[in-house]
Every structure is written in structure tokens, then in C-alpha cells.
Write a protein that holds these residues in place. Structure first.
Motif, mmCIF file in Angstrom:
data_model
loop_
_atom_site.group_PDB
_atom_site.id
_atom_site.type_symbol
_atom_site.label_atom_id
_atom_site.label_comp_id
_atom_site.label_asym_id
_atom_site.label_seq_id
_atom_site.Cartn_x
_atom_site.Cartn_y
_atom_site.Cartn_z
ATOM 1 N N GLY A 1 0.785 -1.236 0.000
ATOM 2 C CA GLY A 1 0.000 0.000 0.000
ATOM 3 C C GLY A 1 0.810 1.275 0.000
ATOM 4 O O GLY A 1 0.306 2.342 -0.355
ATOM 5 N N VAL A 2 2.088 1.198 0.405
ATOM 6 C CA VAL A 2 2.939 2.386 0.436
ATOM 7 C C VAL A 2 4.236 2.085 -0.317
ATOM 8 O O VAL A 2 4.580 0.928 -0.576
ATOM 9 N N ILE A 3 4.941 3.136 -0.657
ATOM 10 C CA ILE A 3 6.191 3.000 -1.415
ATOM 11 C C ILE A 3 7.349 2.693 -0.465
ATOM 12 O O ILE A 3 7.499 3.337 0.578
ATOM 13 N N LYS A 4 8.155 1.701 -0.826
ATOM 14 C CA LYS A 4 9.396 1.447 -0.097
ATOM 15 C C LYS A 4 10.429 2.413 -0.662
ATOM 16 O O LYS A 4 10.982 2.201 -1.732
ATOM 17 N N THR A 5 10.680 3.484 0.065
ATOM 18 C CA THR A 5 11.459 4.604 -0.476
ATOM 19 C C THR A 5 12.967 4.361 -0.401
ATOM 20 O O THR A 5 13.457 3.594 0.427
ATOM 21 N N ALA A 6 13.684 5.087 -1.263
ATOM 22 C CA ALA A 6 15.146 4.944 -1.340
ATOM 23 C C ALA A 6 15.833 5.573 -0.130
ATOM 24 O O ALA A 6 15.332 6.519 0.475
ATOM 25 N N CYS A 7 16.981 5.013 0.218
ATOM 26 C CA CYS A 7 17.844 5.588 1.264
ATOM 27 C C CYS A 7 19.249 5.618 0.679
ATOM 28 O O CYS A 7 19.981 4.623 0.719
ATOM 29 N N THR A 8 19.617 6.755 0.106
ATOM 30 C CA THR A 8 20.844 6.841 -0.687
ATOM 31 C C THR A 8 21.872 7.790 -0.067
ATOM 32 O O THR A 8 21.517 8.701 0.685
ATOM 33 N N LYS A 9 23.130 7.568 -0.443
ATOM 34 C CA LYS A 9 24.206 8.420 0.073
ATOM 35 C C LYS A 9 24.078 9.827 -0.504
ATOM 36 O O LYS A 9 23.786 10.013 -1.685
ATOM 37 N N SER A 10 24.312 10.813 0.333
ATOM 38 C CA SER A 10 24.111 12.210 -0.045
ATOM 39 C C SER A 10 25.364 12.845 -0.641
ATOM 40 O O SER A 10 26.492 12.558 -0.218
ATOM 41 N N HIS A 11 25.141 13.743 -1.602
ATOM 42 C CA HIS A 11 26.240 14.529 -2.169
ATOM 43 C C HIS A 11 26.811 15.498 -1.137
ATOM 44 O O HIS A 11 27.899 16.042 -1.330
ATOM 45 N N LEU A 12 26.078 15.724 -0.057
ATOM 46 C CA LEU A 12 26.513 16.673 0.977
ATOM 47 C C LEU A 12 27.485 16.044 1.972
ATOM 48 O O LEU A 12 27.943 16.717 2.892
ATOM 49 N N SER A 13 27.794 14.773 1.796
ATOM 50 C CA SER A 13 28.661 14.072 2.748
ATOM 51 C C SER A 13 30.001 14.774 2.945
ATOM 52 O O SER A 13 30.472 14.966 4.073
ATOM 53 N N ASN A 14 30.640 15.173 1.850
ATOM 54 C CA ASN A 14 31.952 15.825 1.947
ATOM 55 C C ASN A 14 31.851 17.188 2.621
ATOM 56 O O ASN A 14 32.770 17.608 3.333
ATOM 57 N N LEU A 15 30.732 17.886 2.394
ATOM 58 C CA LEU A 15 30.547 19.218 2.992
ATOM 59 C C LEU A 15 30.539 19.151 4.514
ATOM 60 O O LEU A 15 31.096 20.013 5.192
ATOM 61 N N VAL A 16 29.913 18.108 5.079
ATOM 62 C CA VAL A 16 29.763 18.018 6.534
ATOM 63 C C VAL A 16 30.704 16.989 7.166
ATOM 64 O O VAL A 16 30.633 16.741 8.372
ATOM 65 N N ASN A 17 31.559 16.362 6.338
ATOM 66 C CA ASN A 17 32.533 15.375 6.838
ATOM 67 C C ASN A 17 31.871 14.196 7.544
ATOM 68 O O ASN A 17 32.369 13.680 8.548
ATOM 69 N N MET A 18 30.734 13.800 7.028
ATOM 70 C CA MET A 18 30.031 12.617 7.516
ATOM 71 C C MET A 18 29.599 11.785 6.306
ATOM 72 O O MET A 18 29.472 12.312 5.209
ATOM 73 N N GLU A 19 29.353 10.515 6.538
ATOM 74 C CA GLU A 19 28.775 9.684 5.487
ATOM 75 C C GLU A 19 27.258 9.771 5.641
ATOM 76 O O GLU A 19 26.644 9.004 6.386
ATOM 77 N N LEU A 20 26.685 10.752 4.951
ATOM 78 C CA LEU A 20 25.254 11.043 5.099
ATOM 79 C C LEU A 20 24.422 10.194 4.158
ATOM 80 O O LEU A 20 24.753 10.036 2.983
ATOM 81 N N TYR A 21 23.304 9.687 4.682
ATOM 82 C CA TYR A 21 22.328 8.963 3.872
ATOM 83 C C TYR A 21 20.969 9.635 4.044
ATOM 84 O O TYR A 21 20.623 10.066 5.152
ATOM 85 N N LEU A 22 20.206 9.724 2.957
ATOM 86 C CA LEU A 22 18.909 10.392 2.976
ATOM 87 C C LEU A 22 17.803 9.380 2.727
ATOM 88 O O LEU A 22 17.757 8.735 1.674
ATOM 89 N N LYS A 23 16.908 9.231 3.703
ATOM 90 C CA LYS A 23 15.733 8.375 3.550
ATOM 91 C C LYS A 23 14.614 9.245 2.974
ATOM 92 O O LYS A 23 14.044 10.104 3.656
ATOM 93 N N LYS A 24 14.288 9.028 1.707
ATOM 94 C CA LYS A 24 13.453 9.960 0.946
ATOM 95 C C LYS A 24 11.967 9.598 1.003
ATOM 96 O O LYS A 24 11.348 9.236 0.007
ATOM 97 N N ASP A 25 11.381 9.743 2.185
ATOM 98 C CA ASP A 25 9.974 9.392 2.329
ATOM 99 C C ASP A 25 9.027 10.470 1.802
ATOM 100 O O ASP A 25 7.815 10.270 1.811
ATOM 101 N N PHE A 26 9.573 11.577 1.355
ATOM 102 C CA PHE A 26 8.732 12.625 0.764
ATOM 103 C C PHE A 26 8.218 12.212 -0.616
ATOM 104 O O PHE A 26 7.379 12.918 -1.195
ATOM 105 N N VAL A 27 8.677 11.093 -1.147
ATOM 106 C CA VAL A 27 8.209 10.654 -2.465
ATOM 107 C C VAL A 27 6.974 9.753 -2.381
ATOM 108 O O VAL A 27 6.513 9.232 -3.396
ATOM 109 N N GLN A 28 6.438 9.546 -1.173
ATOM 110 C CA GLN A 28 5.166 8.829 -1.067
ATOM 111 C C GLN A 28 4.102 9.554 -1.895
ATOM 112 O O GLN A 28 4.233 10.751 -2.180
#
Length: 410
Positions: free
Chosen positions: A46-73
Motif C-alpha cells: 500500500g505504500v512506497i518502499k522509499t530509497a535511502c541513498t548516500k548524499s552529495h553533501l557528505s563531503n561538505l559536513v565530513n560525515m557519510e550522510l544517507y537520505l531516507k526519501k519518504d517525501f516521495v510517497q
């Protein structure tokens, strides 16, 4: 006469107070991990299994950032998870009778959409300040929409009263047990995509999302940190943690309007309070900056509530996770276009890329053109320019200009 009026007001207030049987502060209901796994199984189609992908902003903040994109429901937010599960768990009788709720937008849209999909009649009570576009979206899903109440508190009282009168189930958008269980499925999906995450940053409003995610994650990964983030204009969960129980705060308007809940849910607090590792509050400026960064770097258009996790990272309050894996939950994308424009401009201004200044020039042919040539050679482009002659204290041969410009190179 004054005393009589006050007594009448008290009677009106008492009449308006109708309790939600699923959300009683005297007897809070704690979520279980089995509730979340049950929800995951039931809503998978009934709902979308949304992507959780590595962010381009990782280098900017010196973290390995991942974005869980639930706004695409389909309706633009994570709210669909809880709404879908809550409706599926109704008895056949309650499915025929329908449900009712009060909401400003995201929960209402999710409930109306899945109500139409599952054949359950839905009534939503929305305050007069609710955005027209969200009201129309609910109507387009075939729901009964009642516009009453000057704020969410009044709308909720009206919805609860109608629930009691008509014998239909009221579904709280953040504290109903089935709503929390549905939201917790986000946590399961995050750990499936990033099983070795060091921290998960969760936006916090009424606390239902935080409760579901924290329970799901801590059951499977006790060492993964759960960080809750709120706007400093409505820090209701932070105050509840300090107080030891839910407490009403005097909230102010915020860009993260989806999180503007002045009192967290009793069930959500009972479930999440012992599982949250840290609560953070961020200012409006950082929320604006986060919305801008997500548009520019990730091509993600999210609302303030969805960007607040990145706001916490950008503000430096999560520097303890430098070099580690951090997941940000982008929970919603239903931002008004006019507000989006203001957020982007404010973010550019904070970033030093949108600058306003005033100058007094000689009021002769070519004066403003010369100023524009100087700006062009400085690497900026003029976004707006206004000149004023009548209200100057300088001589009549001068003109004052107000210039708004954007840097081209940064």
C-alpha cells in the motif's frame, strides 16, 4: 455579570473536552516491536518502499550522510504508513462506518487517500488556517472535509465530539498506536539499507514517528544512536523530556509547520522517552539553509519538517558523528511554493550569496548604469533595484538606490 460569563466559559470548555480513548495520559499505551513488524507486512503493497541513498553533501559536513526519501510517497509524506495501517486494522463494522480525524494537512491527505483506496469513508476536520491546496486535495480523494476551528486544538475537539456522536473511530495523527506502528516501518527500511548506521536523525512533532523509529531501531541495533530534532519555536518533546511527562509549550509559527505540535502524544512519549539518545533544537535560519542545500545539491524539494535533520547537521550540533554514518529522514515534501521561494532567498542571504545594500548616487543620466557596471565586474548580478528621489534629505541632485544582488561566484 463577569463571574457569570466566566462560569459559562468553563461550562463550554468542559463540554468541548472529549477524551480520545486510544490516547489517555492516565493510561498511556506503549508500542511493541511486534506491532511494527505486523505493520510492515500489512502495508507493503500500500505504500512506497522509499530509497535511502548516500548524499552529495557528505563531503561538505565530513560525515557519510544517507537520505531516507519518504517525501516521495504518493501524498508527499511518511504519514501514509500509519494511515494505511490504521485503516487496515479497523473491524469490518468500523470500516463501513468510517473514521474521523483533525489535521492541518499531511495526516489528512494520507488518511483520505488510503481511505479512498481501501473503501473506508473518511471525515477530516481542518482549521480555518489550513492551506487551500491541502483542503482541495482531501476533497479530491472523496473525503468529507469540515473547515472548523481557528487552530488545531479547536478542530480536534470538534472531531472528537463528532466521533462520539456518530460512533466512528477518531484516529490521532501522531499518537494512535496503529499510527505509531506504521511510522516505525521507516526504521526497519533504514536498517535494511544502511545496516551499520551510527545514528538516525528523526524530525519530531507529536512524537509518533520518533516512537516508531526508535523502537524499531533500538530493538535491532542497540548501539545505533537515535537523535530527535525540533524547531526551537515549538520544542515540545525537549520540554517533555525535561519535565518527565508531556507538557504544553507556547509554540510560535515555524518553517517546520508539520512539527508544530504544542504537546507531544502520551503514547509516543511513553514509548520513545527511554530510547532517544539526544534531543536537538534548531533555529529557523538553519532550516532555511537546509532547504536550500537539499534543492541545490540533491534536487530534493522538501518542507521544513523534512529538512530539519540536515539543519541539525549544518548547525554543528552533531559534530560528534564526524566521519561516521548518519541517516537523515526526509519525512515530507508538501511545501507551499511561495514559502519555498522565501526559504531559498533566506538561505541565500544567510549564506552570503544574496546581499542588499543602499547607495546615494548623482541623479544624472548614466548614474545607475555606472553602478551596475561596477557590480558586474565584481561578480554579482542584480536581482532587484529601486531608486528613490522624493524622500531624501540629501540635495535634489541625488538619488538613493536600494539594490538586491546575488553573487555569481562563491
Amino acid at each position: 455579570m463577569v463571574a457569570e460569563n466566566e462560569n459559562n466559559d468553563d461550562l463550554i470548555n468542559e463540554e468541548m473536552e472529549v477524551e480520545d480513548p486510544f490516547c489517555l495520559e492516565s493510561c498511556p499505551l506503549k508500542l511493541t516491536f511486534e506491532d511494527i513488524t505486523s505493520a510492515a507486512y500489512k502495508i507493503k503493497d500500500g505504500v512506497i518502499k522509499t530509497a535511502c541513498t548516500k548524499s552529495h553533501l557528505s563531503n561538505l559536513v565530513n560525515m557519510e550522510l544517507y537520505l531516507k526519501k519518504d517525501f516521495v510517497q504518493y501524498t508527499g509524506s511518511f504519514k501514509e504508513r500509519g494511515a494505511c495501517y490504521a485503516l487496515m486494522m479497523l473491524s469490518d463494522e468500523h470500516k463501513r462506518n468510517g473514521v474521523i480525524s483533525a489535521s492541518l494537512g499531511n495526516h489528512a491527505q494520507a488518511l483520505c487517500y488510503h481511505g479512498k483506496r481501501l473503501g473506508v469513508p473518511v471525515t477530516v476536520v481542518m482549521p480555518t488556517v489550513a492551506p487551500i491546496i491541502k483542503i482541495e486535495a482531501c476533497r479530491n480523494f472523496g473525503a468529507t472535509v469540515i473547515i472548523q476551528g481557528i487552530n488545531m486544538k479547536e478542530s480536534k475537539h470538534i472531531a472528537l465530539k463528532l466521533s462520539k456522536e456518530k460512533g466512528i473511530i477518531y484516529i490521532n495523527g501522531y499518537d494512535h498506536p496503529h499510527i505509531m506502528a506504521g511510522q516505525g516501518t521507516v526504521g526497519l527500511e533504514i536498517l535494511e539499507a544502511v545496516p551499520d548506521a551510527d545514528a538516525i536523525v528523526v524530525p519530531v512533532g507529536g512524537g509518533g514517528l520518533l516512537a516508531g523509529v526508535s523502537l524499531a531501531v533500538k530493538t535491532l541495533r542497540k548501539d545505533c544512536k537515535i537523535i530527535g530534532v525540533e524547531s526551537d519555536r515549538v520544542p515540545s518533546f525537549t520540554r517533555a523530556m525535561e519535565h518527565g511527562s508531556p507538557i504544553t509549550v507556547d509554540g510560535k509559527s515555524t518553517l517546520a509547520d508539520g512539527l508544530a505540535v504544542p504537546r507531544v502524544g502520551c503514547n509516543a512519549f511513553a514509548t520513545a522517552a527511554g530510547l532517544v539518545d539526544k534531543m536537538i533544537v534548531v533555529t529557523e535560519e538553519w532550516i532555511s539553509m537546509a532547504i536550500l542545500r537539499l534543492v541545490e545539491s540533491e534536487k530534493c524539494v522538501v518542507e521544513g519538517a523534512g529538512a530539519i535533520g540536515l539543519a541539525a547537521v549544518l548547525s554543528g550540533t552533531l559534530d560528534e558523528f564526524v566521519g561516521k554514518k548518519v541517516v537523515l529522514l526526509l519525512c515530507g515534501g508538501n511545501i507551499d511554493t511561495s514559502i519555498l521561494g522565501r526559504c531559498l532567498d533566506r538561505g541565500l542571504a544567510i549564506d552570503g550569496r544574496l546581499v542588499k545594500f543602499h547607495a546615494t548616487l548623482s541623479d544624472r543620466p548614466g548614474g545607475i548604469a555606472e553602478l551596475c557596471r561596477i557590480l558586474a565586474t565584481s561578480g554579482v548580478c542584480v536581482k532587484d533595484i529601486i531608486h528613490e528621489r522624493a524622500w531624501l534629505s540629501d540635495d535634489v541632485f541625488s538619488v538613493r538606490v536600494s539594490v538586491l544582488n546575488r553573487t555569481v561566484f562563491f
